[in-house]
Design a protein around this motif. Structure first.
Motif, PDB file in Angstrom:
ATOM      1  N   UNK A   1       3.735  10.130 -11.239  1.00  0.00           N
ATOM      2  CA  UNK A   1       4.954  10.829 -10.852  1.00  0.00           C
ATOM      3  C   UNK A   1       5.904   9.904 -10.103  1.00  0.00           C
ATOM      4  N   UNK A   2       5.350   8.872  -9.451  1.00  0.00           N
ATOM      5  CA  UNK A   2       6.148   7.981  -8.612  1.00  0.00           C
ATOM      6  C   UNK A   2       6.356   6.608  -9.252  1.00  0.00           C
ATOM      7  N   UNK A   3       6.205   6.506 -10.563  1.00  0.00           N
ATOM      8  CA  UNK A   3       6.216   5.189 -11.219  1.00  0.00           C
ATOM      9  C   UNK A   3       7.547   4.446 -11.072  1.00  0.00           C
ATOM     10  N   UNK A   4       8.635   5.181 -10.811  1.00  0.00           N
ATOM     11  CA  UNK A   4       9.933   4.521 -10.661  1.00  0.00           C
ATOM     12  C   UNK A   4      10.218   4.035  -9.258  1.00  0.00           C
ATOM     13  N   UNK A   5       9.316   4.278  -8.323  1.00  0.00           N
ATOM     14  CA  UNK A   5       9.549   3.914  -6.922  1.00  0.00           C
ATOM     15  C   UNK A   5       9.059   2.496  -6.644  1.00  0.00           C
ATOM     16  N   UNK A   6       9.946   1.665  -6.100  1.00  0.00           N
ATOM     17  CA  UNK A   6       9.538   0.342  -5.659  1.00  0.00           C
ATOM     18  C   UNK A   6       9.031   0.423  -4.222  1.00  0.00           C
ATOM     19  N   UNK A   7       8.058  -0.405  -3.895  1.00  0.00           N
ATOM     20  CA  UNK A   7       7.512  -0.441  -2.536  1.00  0.00           C
ATOM     21  C   UNK A   7       7.613  -1.862  -1.993  1.00  0.00           C
ATOM     22  N   UNK A   8       8.303  -1.997  -0.866  1.00  0.00           N
ATOM     23  CA  UNK A   8       8.367  -3.273  -0.170  1.00  0.00           C
ATOM     24  C   UNK A   8       7.643  -3.126   1.162  1.00  0.00           C
ATOM     25  N   UNK A   9       6.682  -4.002   1.415  1.00  0.00           N
ATOM     26  CA  UNK A   9       6.009  -4.009   2.706  1.00  0.00           C
ATOM     27  C   UNK A   9       6.942  -4.635   3.728  1.00  0.00           C
ATOM     28  N   UNK A  10       7.138  -3.953   4.845  1.00  0.00           N
ATOM     29  CA  UNK A  10       8.036  -4.427   5.888  1.00  0.00           C
ATOM     30  C   UNK A  10       7.187  -4.648   7.133  1.00  0.00           C
ATOM     31  N   UNK A  11       6.863  -5.899   7.425  1.00  0.00           N
ATOM     32  CA  UNK A  11       5.855  -6.127   8.455  1.00  0.00           C
ATOM     33  C   UNK A  11       6.018  -7.471   9.138  1.00  0.00           C
ATOM     34  N   UNK A  12       5.395  -7.567  10.305  1.00  0.00           N
ATOM     35  CA  UNK A  12       5.338  -8.826  11.034  1.00  0.00           C
ATOM     36  C   UNK A  12       4.045  -9.570  10.786  1.00  0.00           C
ATOM     37  N   UNK A  13       3.235  -9.091   9.831  1.00  0.00           N
ATOM     38  CA  UNK A  13       1.989  -9.768   9.489  1.00  0.00           C
ATOM     39  C   UNK A  13       2.273 -11.171   8.954  1.00  0.00           C
ATOM     40  N   UNK A  14       1.258 -12.045   8.993  1.00  0.00           N
ATOM     41  CA  UNK A  14       1.451 -13.385   8.435  1.00  0.00           C
ATOM     42  C   UNK A  14       1.571 -13.316   6.915  1.00  0.00           C
ATOM     43  N   UNK A  15       2.183 -14.334   6.355  1.00  0.00           N
ATOM     44  CA  UNK A  15       2.510 -14.331   4.926  1.00  0.00           C
ATOM     45  C   UNK A  15       1.266 -14.185   4.053  1.00  0.00           C
ATOM     46  N   UNK A  16       0.181 -14.869   4.392  1.00  0.00           N
ATOM     47  CA  UNK A  16      -1.039 -14.821   3.584  1.00  0.00           C
ATOM     48  C   UNK A  16      -1.582 -13.389   3.505  1.00  0.00           C
ATOM     49  N   UNK A  17      -1.570 -12.685   4.636  1.00  0.00           N
ATOM     50  CA  UNK A  17      -2.067 -11.313   4.662  1.00  0.00           C
ATOM     51  C   UNK A  17      -1.165 -10.394   3.849  1.00  0.00           C
ATOM     52  N   UNK A  18       0.143 -10.565   3.961  1.00  0.00           N
ATOM     53  CA  UNK A  18       1.077  -9.744   3.197  1.00  0.00           C
ATOM     54  C   UNK A  18       0.929  -9.987   1.701  1.00  0.00           C
ATOM     55  N   UNK A  19       0.730 -11.233   1.314  1.00  0.00           N
ATOM     56  CA  UNK A  19       0.529 -11.543  -0.100  1.00  0.00           C
ATOM     57  C   UNK A  19      -0.742 -10.885  -0.631  1.00  0.00           C
ATOM     58  N   UNK A  20      -1.780 -10.880   0.183  1.00  0.00           N
ATOM     59  CA  UNK A  20      -3.035 -10.229  -0.224  1.00  0.00           C
ATOM     60  C   UNK A  20      -2.824  -8.734  -0.436  1.00  0.00           C
ATOM     61  N   UNK A  21      -2.150  -8.088   0.541  1.00  0.00           N
ATOM     62  CA  UNK A  21      -1.927  -6.649   0.437  1.00  0.00           C
ATOM     63  C   UNK A  21      -1.052  -6.328  -0.766  1.00  0.00           C
ATOM     64  N   UNK A  22      -0.032  -7.155  -1.001  1.00  0.00           N
ATOM     65  CA  UNK A  22       0.837  -6.940  -2.168  1.00  0.00           C
ATOM     66  C   UNK A  22       0.017  -6.958  -3.451  1.00  0.00           C
ATOM     67  N   UNK A  23      -0.874  -7.951  -3.582  1.00  0.00           N
ATOM     68  CA  UNK A  23      -1.697  -8.060  -4.796  1.00  0.00           C
ATOM     69  C   UNK A  23      -2.641  -6.875  -4.937  1.00  0.00           C
TER      70      UNK A  23
END
Length: 267
Positions: free
Chosen positions: A217-239
């Protein structure tokens, strides 16, 4: 454009207040001490000066008297503090200030107080291809692009919200995944993009991103993580969660989100 000068010896509060007022459409300038205050006064008149009461060099109410009697300042002079309201009212009366704003009211209280004293800022001129604020692209159906900010920090969410609203986006805010889910489920409030904080109580950003991305139902929604986490951790969560990307909280939110929502090939 209405000019506002903010005096506060707390670098964090000074920056947040200036950013919030700027995002709302005022020309806001900060001064961390009296020397900087004197310098800023030479750069032109201000509609309002917001003065922290507990400054290290001189109490804010004494500064108000100094500005009125010595400097001949005609701007609205407003005391800003976290002391009791009764004490603040007395300081306003004794110093001749034009009013006060309680720090306990947060950035929303500052914006409301400033608007009440000098009015809302004049609307910005529409973007015409160069200069000015970027104009938000129209979403399907000719409506404004819709963004949902999910963050348990009200201060952070409101700063981002004010910036995005000023750029032409329709913005909704939720401080928990449960509240965000209710917004997403309703077709009339379903966002085109979710700005999602990673570290939240109960259901965290990683879990909520998975929920959005696993629901057809939500396939058209983009999600951007907005965080102060370090880049490596954010990349992991994105994947692992399937997010469409990430942006640091201290980035220029409006420009990045506007670019993210632009159709392919648009400039």
């Amino acid at each position: 454009m209405s000019r506002v000068l903010v005096i506060d010896d707390s670098p964090m509060l000074l920056e947040l207040t200036v950013r919030a007022l700027t995002a709302a459409g005022y020309e806001a300038i900060g001064a961390p001490d009296l020397a900087t205050l004197n310098q800023k006064l030479t750069e032109g008149p201000f509609a309002l000066i917001l003065m922290d009461v507990n400054m290290p060099e001189m109490f804010g109410d004494d500064v108000v008297e100094y500005l009125r009697t010595v400097k001949g300042v005609t701007s609205k002079l407003v005391l800003y503090s976290d002391i009791s309201e009764q004490e603040l009212e007395a300081k306003v009366k004794n110093s001749g200030a034009d009013g006060y704003i309680l720090k306990s009211g947060g950035l929303e209280g500052v914006l409301g107080g400033v608007m009440g004293l000098i009015g809302a800022p004049a609307p910005a001129a529409p973007a015409t291809g160069s200069g000015g604020l970027p104009k938000a692209p129209m979403a399907a159906g000719g409506r404004k692009p819709r963004i949902l900010i999910v963050d348990d920090s009200e201060m952070t969410a409101r700063i981002i919200e004010a910036d995005l609203v000023s750029k032409g986006f329709e913005v909704h805010v939720a401080d928990t995944a449960d509240k965000a889910t209710k917004i997403i489920l309703k077709k009339q409030t379903r966002p085109d993009l979710v700005l999602l904080d990673v570290r939240m109580p109960n259901v965290n950003g990683e879990q909520f991103c998975r929920f959005i991305k696993s629901n057809s139902l939500f396939k058209g929604i983009k999600v951007l993580l907005c965080s102060g986490e370090n880049v490596e951790e954010l990349q992991r969560i994105c994947r692992e969660a399937g997010a469409d990307g990430y942006i640091p909280k201290d980035a220029v939110m409006g420009n990045l989100v506007a670019k993210e929502l632009m159709p392919p090939g648009a400039e």
